[in-house]
Design a protein around this motif. Structure first.
Motif, short mmCIF file in Angstrom:
data_model
loop_
_atom_site.label_atom_id
_atom_site.label_comp_id
_atom_site.label_asym_id
_atom_site.label_seq_id
_atom_site.Cartn_x
_atom_site.Cartn_y
_atom_site.Cartn_z
N LEU A 109 27.29 53.90 70.11
CA LEU A 109 26.63 54.65 71.18
C LEU A 109 26.25 56.06 70.72
CD1 LEU A 109 25.85 54.82 74.26
CD2 LEU A 109 28.13 55.80 74.62
N VAL A 110 27.23 56.76 70.13
CA VAL A 110 26.99 58.16 69.75
C VAL A 110 25.99 58.24 68.60
CG1 VAL A 110 28.09 60.23 68.80
CG2 VAL A 110 29.23 58.93 70.61
N ILE A 111 26.16 57.39 67.59
CA ILE A 111 25.20 57.39 66.48
C ILE A 111 23.83 56.95 67.00
CG2 ILE A 111 24.60 56.30 64.26
CD1 ILE A 111 26.93 58.27 63.97
N GLY A 112 23.82 55.99 67.91
CA GLY A 112 22.56 55.47 68.45
C GLY A 112 21.75 56.53 69.17
N VAL A 113 22.40 57.32 70.01
CA VAL A 113 21.67 58.36 70.75
C VAL A 113 21.40 59.58 69.85
CG1 VAL A 113 21.78 60.01 72.68
CG2 VAL A 113 22.57 57.64 73.00
N ASN A 114 22.46 60.10 69.24
CA ASN A 114 22.32 61.40 68.55
C ASN A 114 21.53 61.28 67.25
OD1 ASN A 114 24.03 62.11 70.60
ND2 ASN A 114 25.61 62.99 69.30
N LEU A 115 21.87 60.30 66.42
CA LEU A 115 21.25 60.23 65.10
C LEU A 115 20.02 59.31 65.09
CD1 LEU A 115 21.40 61.22 62.19
CD2 LEU A 115 22.96 59.33 61.69
N MET A 138 15.82 70.85 65.42
CA MET A 138 16.86 69.86 65.67
C MET A 138 18.08 70.52 66.31
SD MET A 138 15.81 67.07 64.09
CE MET A 138 15.05 66.37 62.62
N ALA A 139 18.81 69.75 67.13
CA ALA A 139 20.11 70.22 67.63
C ALA A 139 21.20 69.67 66.71
CB ALA A 139 20.34 69.76 69.06
N ALA A 140 21.57 70.47 65.72
CA ALA A 140 22.76 70.15 64.92
C ALA A 140 23.95 70.74 65.67
CB ALA A 140 22.61 70.72 63.51
N SER A 141 24.96 71.20 64.97
CA SER A 141 26.19 71.66 65.64
C SER A 141 27.09 72.30 64.58
CB SER A 141 26.89 70.42 66.24
OG SER A 141 28.25 70.65 66.47
N THR A 142 28.05 73.10 65.02
CA THR A 142 29.05 73.55 64.05
C THR A 142 29.81 72.36 63.47
OG1 THR A 142 30.52 73.98 65.93
CG2 THR A 142 29.43 75.89 64.95
N SER A 143 29.78 71.22 64.18
CA SER A 143 30.44 70.02 63.64
C SER A 143 29.64 69.40 62.50
CB SER A 143 30.69 68.98 64.74
OG SER A 143 29.47 68.43 65.19
N SER A 144 28.38 69.87 62.27
CA SER A 144 27.63 69.46 61.07
C SER A 144 28.22 70.14 59.83
CB SER A 144 26.17 69.91 61.16
OG SER A 144 25.56 69.53 62.36
N LEU A 145 28.99 71.21 60.07
CA LEU A 145 29.36 72.12 58.98
C LEU A 145 30.86 72.22 58.76
CD1 LEU A 145 27.00 74.93 60.30
CD2 LEU A 145 26.56 73.53 58.28
N LYS A 158 25.92 64.59 63.77
CA LYS A 158 25.37 65.95 63.62
C LYS A 158 25.21 66.33 62.15
CE LYS A 158 24.74 66.69 67.90
NZ LYS A 158 23.41 66.98 68.43
N GLY A 159 26.11 65.81 61.30
CA GLY A 159 25.92 66.00 59.86
C GLY A 159 24.64 65.31 59.41
N GLY A 160 24.40 64.12 59.94
CA GLY A 160 23.20 63.37 59.60
C GLY A 160 21.93 64.10 60.04
N ILE A 161 22.01 64.74 61.18
CA ILE A 161 20.83 65.48 61.69
C ILE A 161 20.48 66.63 60.74
CG2 ILE A 161 20.13 67.09 63.52
CD1 ILE A 161 21.46 65.07 65.50
N LEU A 162 21.51 67.30 60.21
CA LEU A 162 21.24 68.38 59.26
C LEU A 162 20.65 67.82 57.97
CD1 LEU A 162 21.46 71.37 59.53
CD2 LEU A 162 23.79 71.27 58.64
N ALA A 181 16.93 73.70 62.18
CA ALA A 181 17.96 73.25 63.11
C ALA A 181 18.73 74.45 63.67
CB ALA A 181 18.93 72.31 62.40
N VAL A 182 19.24 74.27 64.88
CA VAL A 182 20.26 75.19 65.38
C VAL A 182 21.60 74.49 65.26
CG1 VAL A 182 18.89 76.62 66.96
CG2 VAL A 182 19.75 74.41 67.76
N ALA A 183 22.63 75.27 65.00
CA ALA A 183 23.99 74.72 64.93
C ALA A 183 24.85 75.49 65.94
CB ALA A 183 24.54 74.86 63.51
N PRO A 184 24.78 75.06 67.20
CA PRO A 184 25.53 75.78 68.23
C PRO A 184 27.02 75.42 68.20
CG PRO A 184 23.74 74.43 69.18
CD PRO A 184 23.96 73.99 67.78
N GLY A 185 27.80 76.28 68.84
CA GLY A 185 29.22 76.01 69.05
C GLY A 185 29.69 76.85 70.22
#
Ligand SMILES: NC(=O)c1ccc[n+]([C@@H]2O[C@H](COP(=O)([O-])OP(=O)(O)OC[C@H]3O[C@@H](n4cnc5c(N)ncnc54)[C@H](O)[C@@H]3O)[C@@H](O)[C@H]2O)c1
Length: 251
Positions: A109-115, A138-145, A158-162, A181-185
């Protein structure tokens, strides 16, 4: 500032949080807006508010994870506005679990929607954005990093989006397309408000200090203003970059 006059911008996840704040900010700056979301009433309200603010705006109900839905809606957007210049890939969901217990359905579900959803919308929009020499945020995230406990599928998406951001930027830079991309947190939205209640009851709360802003959480307008900068000509030489909007979390 009216940096988006004559520009058509497509925003996914437009009904709530960061997507909604992005529509509001870009409407203030004169953009014509295509607002996409699965929440029919809420996305219609957001588009209506943008029209109230004096710009052209329309809502579409669209599930970013559904390839035929995405293709149909992107076609309708181009037909409605004749072109488009900016794609803001903001739609996203969060689910949590211990990483050794992630149910397969949650991962899919999460990979399907987000990535995959980000991929599908990007794929459908690319020919039009190449034509207009436009850009994508793109909406990445601090969880990309950095490690985000109990959010394995989310962080992987979110890593995949980056990674997609970098690849697209390099591949299309010579054709005039920019991808950032933005990487919000620590942004106060319905998604972050629901996260606490979603965590496993035996979560180790001491792990969350390292992924929280140093001073305070902030509202989605702080991300929207960064998205507006990246999507504008002010960022003409910013390509393949991410901007953390996280109150020094990862500084
Ligand atoms: N809030 C934060 O602290 C934070 C931090 C990092 C990244 N992000 C990212 O920012 C983005 C926006 O998050 P938010 O906090 O504003 O959340 P939110 O829940 O307020 O908004 C997300 C929007 O996406 C829509 N959406 C969900 N699934 C969809 C689908 N399949 N198709 C179309 N639309 C769909 C929802 O209906 C909602 O309107 C997400 O990608 C999220 O991962 C948020």
């Amino acid at each position: 500032m009216r940096r988006f006059e004559q520009k058509v911008v497509l925003v996914t996840g437009a009904a709530s949080g960061i997507g909604r704040a992005t529509v509001e900010r870009l409407a203030e700056e004169g953009a014509t807006l295509a607002c996409l979301d699965v929440q029919a009433d809420a996305v219609e309200e957001v588009a209506a508010a943008a029209r109230q603010a004096g710009v052209e705006a329309r809502a579409w109900v669209c599930d970013v994870a559904d390839q035929s839905d995405v293709a149909r809606v992107v076609g309708e957007v181009v037909e409605a506005f004749g072109r488009f210049d900016v794609l803001c890939n903001i739609a996203g969901i969060m689910r949590t679990s211990h990483s050794h217990e992630v149910p397969r359905e949650q991962w899919d579900l999460v990979i399907g929607v987000n990535l995959t959803g980000t991929f599908l919308v990007t794929e459908a929009c690319l020919p039009h954005l190449l034509e207009s020499r436009g850009n994508i945020v793109m909406a990445a995230s601090t969880s990309s990093l950095s490690g985000h406990p109990y959010m394995l599928a989310y962080a992987a998406s979110k890593g995949g989006i980056l990674s997609m951001t970098y690849t697209l930027a390099v591949e299309y830079a010579k054709r005039g397309l920019r991808v950032n991309a933005v990487a919000p947190g620590g942004i106060e939205t319905p998604l972050s408000a629901a996260t606490g209640a979603m965590l496993p009851p035996d979560s180790d709360w001491s792990l969350f200090g390292r992924i929280s802003p140093v001073d305070q959480n902030r509202g989605p307008d702080t991300v929207a203003s960064t998205i507006a900068f990246l999507a504008s000509d002010d960022a003409a030489h910013v390509n393949g970059e991410y901007v953390r909007v996280d109150g020094a979390t990862l500084a």
